[in-house]
Write a protein that holds these residues in place. Sequence first.
Motif, mmCIF file in Angstrom:
data_model
loop_
_atom_site.group_PDB
_atom_site.id
_atom_site.type_symbol
_atom_site.label_atom_id
_atom_site.label_comp_id
_atom_site.label_asym_id
_atom_site.label_seq_id
_atom_site.Cartn_x
_atom_site.Cartn_y
_atom_site.Cartn_z
ATOM 1 N N SER A 26 0.847 -1.209 0.000
ATOM 2 C CA SER A 26 0.000 0.000 0.000
ATOM 3 C C SER A 26 0.877 1.253 0.000
ATOM 4 C CB SER A 26 -0.957 0.006 1.201
ATOM 5 O OG SER A 26 -0.263 0.283 2.410
ATOM 6 N N LYS A 69 12.342 3.209 4.080
ATOM 7 C CA LYS A 69 11.970 2.795 2.722
ATOM 8 C C LYS A 69 10.471 2.622 2.577
ATOM 9 C CE LYS A 69 15.708 1.894 0.140
ATOM 10 N NZ LYS A 69 15.906 2.511 -1.193
ATOM 11 N N ASN A 70 9.810 2.310 3.702
ATOM 12 C CA ASN A 70 8.391 2.002 3.609
ATOM 13 C C ASN A 70 7.754 2.249 4.971
ATOM 14 O OD1 ASN A 70 5.898 0.383 3.493
ATOM 15 N ND2 ASN A 70 6.754 -0.505 1.626
ATOM 16 N N ALA A 72 3.637 2.122 6.500
ATOM 17 C CA ALA A 72 2.230 1.944 6.130
ATOM 18 C C ALA A 72 1.397 1.585 7.347
ATOM 19 C CB ALA A 72 2.096 0.846 5.077
ATOM 20 N N VAL A 73 0.165 2.058 7.327
ATOM 21 C CA VAL A 73 -0.806 1.799 8.394
ATOM 22 C C VAL A 73 -2.073 1.274 7.722
ATOM 23 C CG1 VAL A 73 -2.246 2.942 10.146
ATOM 24 C CG2 VAL A 73 0.169 3.568 9.928
ATOM 25 N N GLY A 79 -4.617 8.122 10.190
ATOM 26 C CA GLY A 79 -5.026 9.407 10.742
ATOM 27 C C GLY A 79 -5.211 9.393 12.248
ATOM 28 N N GLY A 83 1.133 6.102 12.273
ATOM 29 C CA GLY A 83 2.270 6.380 11.386
ATOM 30 C C GLY A 83 3.301 7.262 12.085
ATOM 31 N N SER A 84 2.831 8.296 12.776
ATOM 32 C CA SER A 84 3.746 9.174 13.525
ATOM 33 C C SER A 84 4.464 8.379 14.610
ATOM 34 C CB SER A 84 2.973 10.318 14.190
ATOM 35 O OG SER A 84 2.280 11.055 13.222
ATOM 36 N N ILE A 104 13.687 10.026 3.941
ATOM 37 C CA ILE A 104 12.423 9.404 3.530
ATOM 38 C C ILE A 104 12.030 9.978 2.174
ATOM 39 C CG2 ILE A 104 10.909 11.036 4.787
ATOM 40 C CD1 ILE A 104 9.186 8.453 5.469
ATOM 41 N N THR A 106 9.081 10.373 -0.926
ATOM 42 C CA THR A 106 7.656 10.270 -1.229
ATOM 43 C C THR A 106 7.404 10.853 -2.621
ATOM 44 O OG1 THR A 106 5.447 10.588 -0.293
ATOM 45 C CG2 THR A 106 6.925 12.477 -0.154
ATOM 46 N N GLN A 113 1.262 12.798 2.827
ATOM 47 C CA GLN A 113 2.500 12.210 3.348
ATOM 48 C C GLN A 113 3.605 13.273 3.418
ATOM 49 O OE1 GLN A 113 0.460 10.935 1.156
ATOM 50 N NE2 GLN A 113 0.315 8.730 1.302
HETATM 51 N N1 ACO Z 1 -4.947 9.538 6.173
HETATM 52 C C1 ACO Z 1 -5.119 10.476 7.139
HETATM 53 N N2 ACO Z 1 -4.172 11.393 7.463
HETATM 54 C C2 ACO Z 1 -3.003 11.374 6.798
HETATM 55 C C3 ACO Z 1 -2.742 10.405 5.816
HETATM 56 C C4 ACO Z 1 -3.792 9.495 5.487
HETATM 57 N N3 ACO Z 1 -3.649 8.575 4.517
HETATM 58 N N4 ACO Z 1 -1.502 10.604 5.366
HETATM 59 C C5 ACO Z 1 -0.980 11.646 6.059
HETATM 60 N N5 ACO Z 1 -1.921 12.153 6.871
HETATM 61 C C6 ACO Z 1 -1.713 13.400 7.655
HETATM 62 C C7 ACO Z 1 -2.931 13.871 8.402
HETATM 63 O O1 ACO Z 1 -3.301 15.110 7.869
HETATM 64 C C8 ACO Z 1 -2.476 13.966 9.846
HETATM 65 O O2 ACO Z 1 -2.131 15.254 10.202
HETATM 66 P P1 ACO Z 1 -2.601 15.881 11.617
HETATM 67 O O3 ACO Z 1 -1.968 15.030 12.689
HETATM 68 O O4 ACO Z 1 -2.055 17.267 11.590
HETATM 69 O O5 ACO Z 1 -4.071 15.788 11.628
HETATM 70 C C9 ACO Z 1 -1.250 13.152 9.881
HETATM 71 O O6 ACO Z 1 -0.705 13.101 8.591
HETATM 72 C C10 ACO Z 1 -1.618 11.773 10.265
HETATM 73 O O7 ACO Z 1 -0.596 11.301 10.966
HETATM 74 P P2 ACO Z 1 -0.727 9.834 11.487
HETATM 75 O O8 ACO Z 1 -2.116 9.539 11.968
HETATM 76 O O9 ACO Z 1 0.383 9.643 12.439
HETATM 77 O O10 ACO Z 1 -0.457 9.023 10.158
HETATM 78 P P3 ACO Z 1 -1.037 7.596 9.749
HETATM 79 O O11 ACO Z 1 -1.181 6.686 10.909
HETATM 80 O O12 ACO Z 1 -2.209 7.764 8.867
HETATM 81 O O13 ACO Z 1 0.197 7.073 8.883
HETATM 82 C C11 ACO Z 1 0.816 6.896 6.602
HETATM 83 C C12 ACO Z 1 0.639 7.833 7.792
HETATM 84 C C13 ACO Z 1 1.855 5.838 6.946
HETATM 85 C C14 ACO Z 1 1.273 7.738 5.413
HETATM 86 C C15 ACO Z 1 -0.549 6.199 6.332
HETATM 87 O O14 ACO Z 1 -1.514 7.172 6.090
HETATM 88 C C16 ACO Z 1 -0.526 5.196 5.199
HETATM 89 O O15 ACO Z 1 -0.264 4.006 5.426
HETATM 90 N N6 ACO Z 1 -0.826 5.635 3.946
HETATM 91 C C17 ACO Z 1 -0.863 4.729 2.798
HETATM 92 C C18 ACO Z 1 0.507 4.185 2.468
HETATM 93 C C19 ACO Z 1 1.523 5.311 2.233
HETATM 94 O O16 ACO Z 1 1.267 6.232 1.475
HETATM 95 N N7 ACO Z 1 2.684 5.191 2.886
HETATM 96 C C20 ACO Z 1 3.785 6.142 2.725
HETATM 97 C C21 ACO Z 1 4.459 5.985 1.408
HETATM 98 S S1 ACO Z 1 6.069 6.762 1.350
HETATM 99 C C22 ACO Z 1 7.055 5.645 2.120
HETATM 100 O O17 ACO Z 1 6.654 4.569 2.439
HETATM 101 C C23 ACO Z 1 8.488 6.009 2.389
#
Ligand code: ACO
Length: 158
Positions: A26, A69-70, A72-73, A79, A83-84, A104, A106, A113
């Motif tokens: 993902s 490198k990766n 994902a949640v 949200g 991820g944080s 990192i 993206t 992200q």
């Molecule tokens: N859904 C909701 N909020 C998101 C998302 C998302 N998909 N992506 C980033 N955010 C933002 C929000 O605005 C939020 O900001 P806020 O705290 O100011 O409200 C914050 O980032 C959310 O932070 P977390 O809740 O800690 O992030 P989350 O648990 O959703 O994890 C992640 C972030 C890993 C990007 C996740 O959304 C995900 O798995 N997305 C799909 C896969 C992906 O794109 N992975 C990253 C690719 S790049 C790489 O792997 C190096």
Amino acid sequence: MRTKEYNLLLKKLDKNSPVPYELLLSADPSKELVDEYLPTSDVFIVIQQKETVGVIVLFPLTIDTVEIKNVAVKAALQGQGIGSFLIENAIQAAQQKAIKSMIIGTANSSTSQFYLYQKLGFELMEIKKNFFVDHYAEPIFENGIQAKHMLVLEKVLR
Ligand code: ACO
């Protein structure tokens, strides 16, 4: 850290454990690339009520630089800070090992992200033009934008 609030357990994946491909793909739709970086990376999973709900892959780029490198949640739990939690834990662990910087990457289309990584202290350092066009078999679209370029961000650790 929201471990108590969300009852999250962070665990290093050992080499014999099943790989959470659904989560990994993902974040990075190329299984070929995932399989390239996995064997030489440290993989951590986050478990909530016995279910794997997140993953982070840490690849040693140089002796004192680690690349995420990766990360994902599980979609239903995004949200909520998981991820944080994964990234902040990786930063803390790297600091304890005297790692100097974390990287990192993206896509130009991954707007939320890009926002999240900057919020966690990463700064844009490089743009790899056409990375996703050149390295992925199928075009990738997010938010109605084609993922073409890789934005590389760095967090300098002290
Ligand atoms: N859904 C909701 N909020 C998101 C998302 C998302 N998909 N992506 C980033 N955010 C933002 C929000 O605005 C939020 O900001 P806020 O705290 O100011 O409200 C914050 O980032 C959310 O932070 P977390 O809740 O800690 O992030 P989350 O648990 O959703 O994890 C992640 C972030 C890993 C990007 C996740 O959304 C995900 O798995 N997305 C799909 C896969 C992906 O794109 N992975 C990253 C690719 S790049 C790489 O792997 C190096």
